[in-house]
Design a protein around this motif. Structure first.
Motif: not given
Length: 579
Positions: A373-390
Motif C-alpha cells: 500500500v505504501r509503495a503504491g502511494l509513493q508511486a503516485l507521487d502526490i505528496g504522501i509521506p513515506q511512513a503514511w499511514p501508521d
RNA sequence: GCGGCAUUAGCUCAGCUGGAUAGAGCAACGGCCUUCUAAGCCGUAGGUCACACGUUCGAGUCGUGUAUGCCGCACCA
C-alpha cells in the motif's frame, strides 16, 4: 536504617503555609529541573547544555523524583559522582515543594516532595472531574482510525474482537488527548472471497452440503451459510446499515444471492459490534471504490507515473522501487485487479479527505500489505509521506477453554465468534481481556478466567474498587461538593501517599498510552490503582469520628473514583456503583 | 530460504526515552471478616530476563549473531 545515604536538609523548609491549588505533575518536574539547572550552572558552568533527566524511582525509599545528573557529570569533571552530587545539593536553591534531598547509590540525587505538593493532585482532580488526565495536545487535528474491517463473509471471530477492542480504545485515547477522531470500517465486499461466499450460499440453497463431492473446494463450510441460504430462500428482508435487501428466493440468481449474503452478514457484524459497544463514523465499501471510478483512476495515475509495466499478460507495479522484495501484479491475466489496488485507491481517498494522520489497526497476518500500500502511494507521487499511514498490528488470539485450545478456523466454521465470547463472559470482561495485552504479543484468551466472578479476574478487581468507593460515599451520605475544599493535611500514611502518587501519574499514563498507541498501559495502570485503593481500604477506616480526617480521606477516595471512572471509560468498560 | 513479531517466576503477562535490590496476578504455603461489600487485604516461597558476543559509568531495555515459537512470503483477501 537506610544504608548510608548522605542526607542534606534544605536550609529553608518551614514556610509551607503557601496555598497550592494545583500543581500538575509536569509543572513539578519542570520546577525541579529548573532547580537542578541552576545548581549545575554553579557546579559545572562548562556543561551548561547537559540535558537534565528526572525520573520517578521504582521504590518509594528513593523519594519522589531522582536524577542521575551527578553521574552524567562524573566523566567531564573527572570527579567522584557522589562528591559532585553533594556539591549540586549545596548549590540547589530552596523550594517549598522539596522537603528533603539525599544522595544514594552510585550518585543519584533523590528528591522528597513536601506533603502539600503531593496533596495538590486531589484538588486538581476534584476541580477537573472526569477531565483530569485529558490533554489537548492533539489540537483538534484530524486523525482517522480504521479497524476491524472484516470481510462480510462470516461472523466476527476473536481476532476481529481484538482489533475492535484495541482500535476502539485507541480512538478513545486519541480523543482524550485532543484529536478529532474518525472511526472507519472498510468492507471488502468485492473480489474473490465474495465470489466464494456467493457460491457457497448458492450450493446451500440447492441443498448441497460440504460433504458433497460437488461442494466447492474453498467453499465456506460454516453453519451460518445455511442460515443465509434459508433466509434467502424464505425471502427475508435485511435491514443493513445503508440499504434494505429482500431475498429473491431463486437459487440460480447469483447476483441476488451475492447482494443478499453480503447484506445479511454485514448486518450480523454490525449487531456483534453494537453488542461490543463499538461504533463507527464511516463505513467504506470496496465495491464503491469501483463504482465511483476511484480504482480505475488510481490505476491510470499509476500507469502515468511510469512505475508500471506489462508482463505475461498482466499489469505490474514496480513496488521493488519502494522497498518491496518483489514487484506486484495489479491487473491479473484474466482481467480483475488484485486486492491491494483498491486498497491504494482507498488510501488516496483517505488522504484526499484531509487525514494527514491515519492509523490502521489490523491483524499481523496482513502485515505484507503495508509495504504494498505504501509503495503504491509513493508511486503516485502526490505528496504522501513515506511512513503514511501508521499501522498497529495485533498478533493472533488463542482461545482456551477447560485447559484446551479452541481452534480458530473461519473456513471450517468451527471457531469462537466474538458474539460467543460476549454472550459467555460478558462485554466488560471481553473488552478488558482483549485490550489488556500489548498488541504485538500473542494473546491467550482464557474463557474460564474471563468469566470467573472471583478475585482472579482483573476486570472485577478494578470495578470492585470503584463500587467500594461509591458504597463508602453513599454510607457517608454527605454532600460531595464540600470535598474539593477540604484540608488535606491529615493524609500522611504510606497507603495515602502511595495512592496520591498513583493518581498523580494518571495524566502521564494517558499521554504515554496515546503516544505509543498502547491501550494496555491503561489496563495495567487501573489494576495498580485499584490495588492501591484496596490496600488502603483494608488498612484504614474512612468513615471515622474525626471530621477533618474523614473529609480528607473521603476527598482522596472521591478523587480516586474519578480516575477509575475515567480509565475504565478509556477501555470501554463499565464502572458499576454496586456489585 | 526471505521478512515481521515474540522469548522475563510452574502458568498468564508488565517493565515508560538504557538506571539503584527485575515486578504483578494465578497456582503453592501461612495468616485476616461482631468495624465502610472477603469480588478484598497481609505475609512466605518462587528468576542464568532463551543463548553468546558487543556498545558504556551502568543492559531485561540498544547492536550483531544463534536457537525456539507464531505469522506472512498468490495473478486470495
Amino acid at each position: 536504617m537506610r544504608c548510608m545515604p548522605v542526607i542534606a536538609m534544605q536550609a529553608t523548609l518551614e514556610p509551607v503555609k503557601i496555598t497550592i491549588f494545583s500543581i500538575p505533575r509536569i509543572a513539578l518536574k519542570a520546577h525541579l529541573t529548573e532547580l537542578l539547572t541552576q545548581a549545575a550552572k554553579a557546579v559545572a558552568p562548562e556543561q551548561a547544555d547537559l540535558a537534565i533527566v528526572l525520573e520517578r524511582p521504582k521504590s518509594a525509599e528513593h523519594g519522589d523524583f531522582a536524577t542521575n545528573l551527578a553521574m552524567m557529570l562524573a566523566r567531564p569533571l573527572k570527579q567522584n559522582p557522589r562528591a559532585i552530587a553533594e556539591s549540586l545539593i549545596n548549590a540547589l536553591p530552596a523550594s517549598h515543594y522539596v522537603a528533603k534531598t539525599e544522595i544514594a547509590g552510585a550518585g543519584f540525587i533523590n528528591f522528597f516532595l513536601s506533603p502539600a505538593a503531593k496533596h495538590a493532585v486531589v484538588r486538581d482532580i476534584l476541580s477537573k472531574g472526569n477531565d483530569f488526565g485529558r490533554h489537548s495536545h492533539g489540537q483538534k487535528r484530524k486523525v482517522q482510525v480504521e479497524f476491524v474491517s472484516a470481510n462480510p463473509t462470516g461472523p466476527l471471530h476473536v481476532g476481529h474482537g481484538r482489533g475492535a477492542a484495541v482500535g476502539d480504545c485507541l480512538c478513545r485515547l486519541l480523543d482524550a488527548t485532543g484529536w478529532d477522531v474518525t472511526r472507519e470500517f472498510y468492507y471488502n465486499d468485492a473480489g474473490a472471497q465474495i465470489d466464494n461466499l456467493t457460491l457457497s450460499v448458492q450450493c446451500r440453497c440447492k441443498g448441497l452440503t460440504p460433504d458433497d463431492p460437488a461442494w466447492p473446494e474453498d467453499g465456506y463450510r460454516g453453519d451460518y451459510i445455511v442460515d443465509v441460504a434459508n433466509a434467502y430462500m424464505a425471502k427475508e428482508k435485511i435491514d443493513a446499515e445503508d440499504k434494505h435487501v429482500i431475498g429473491a428466493g431463486d437459487p440460480d440468481n447469483t447476483a441476488a444471492i451475492r447482494e443478499f449474503a453480503v447484506a445479511y452478514l454485514r448486518r450480523e457484524q454490525d449487531l456483534d459490534l453494537r453488542a461490543f459497544d463499538v461504533h463507527f463514523d464511516v463505513y467504506s465499501l470496496e465495491s464503491a471504490l469501483y463504482t465511483e471510478g476511484k480504482v480505475e483512476k488510481t490505476v491510470q495515475q499509476l500507469i502515468a507515473s511510469g512505475h508500471t509495466y506489462e508482463q505475461d499478460d498482466a499489469l505490474w507495479l514496480r513496488t521493488t522501487k519502494f522497498g518491496d522484495d518483489k514487484d506486484r501484479v495489479m491487473r491479473k491475466r484474466e482481467g480483475g485487479y488484485t486486492y491491494f489496488v483498491p486498497d491504494v485507491a482507498y488510501h488516496v481517498d483517505k488522504w484526499q479527505r484531509g487525514f494527514t494522520r491515519v492509523i490502521n489497526e489490523q491483524g499481523a497476518d496482513h502485515h505484507s500489505t503495508i509495504t504494498r500500500v505504501r509503495a503504491g502511494l509513493q508511486a503516485l507521487d502526490i505528496g504522501i509521506p513515506q511512513a503514511w499511514p501508521d499501522y498497529v498490528l495485533h498478533q493472533m488470539v488463542t482461545v482456551m477453554r477447560g485447559g484446551e485450545e479452541v481452534k480458530l478456523s473461519k473456513r471450517a466454521g468451527s471457531y469462537v465468534t466474538l458474539r460467543d465470547l460476549i454472550d459467555e463472559v460478558g462485554r466488560d470482561a471481553t473488552r478488558y481481556f482483549l485490550a489488556a495485552r500489548r498488541a504485538d504479543s500473542q494473546l491467550i484468551f482464557d474463557i474460564d478466567l474471563a468469566r470467573a466472578h472471583t478475585n482472579d479476574n482483573p476486570v472485577y478487581y478494578i470495578q470492585y474498587a470503584h463500587a467500594r468507593i461509591c458504597s463508602v460515599l453513599e454510607q457517608w451520605g454527605g454532600d460531595t461538593s464540600i470535598l474539593p475544599d477540604t484540608a488535606l493535611a491529615p493524609l500522611t500514611t504510606t497507603h495515602e501517599l502511595a495512592l496520591l502518587q498513583r493518581l498523580a501519574e494518571y495524566p502521564k499514563t494517558v499521554e504515554t498510552a496515546a503516544q505509543e498507541l498502547a491501550p494496555h498501559i491503561i489496563a495495567y495502570y487501573l489494576k495498580d490503582l485499584a490495588g492501591d485503593l484496596h490496600s488502603y481500604y483494608n488498612a484504614q477506616q474512612f468513615l471515622v469520628e474525626d471530621e477533618a480526617v474523614k473529609h480528607a480521606r473521603l476527598a482522596l477516595v472521591f478523587a480516586t473514583r474519578f480516575v477509575l471512572q475515567s480509565g475504565l471509560q478509556l477501555l470501554g468498560v463499565n464502572a458499576p456503583e454496586k456489585m
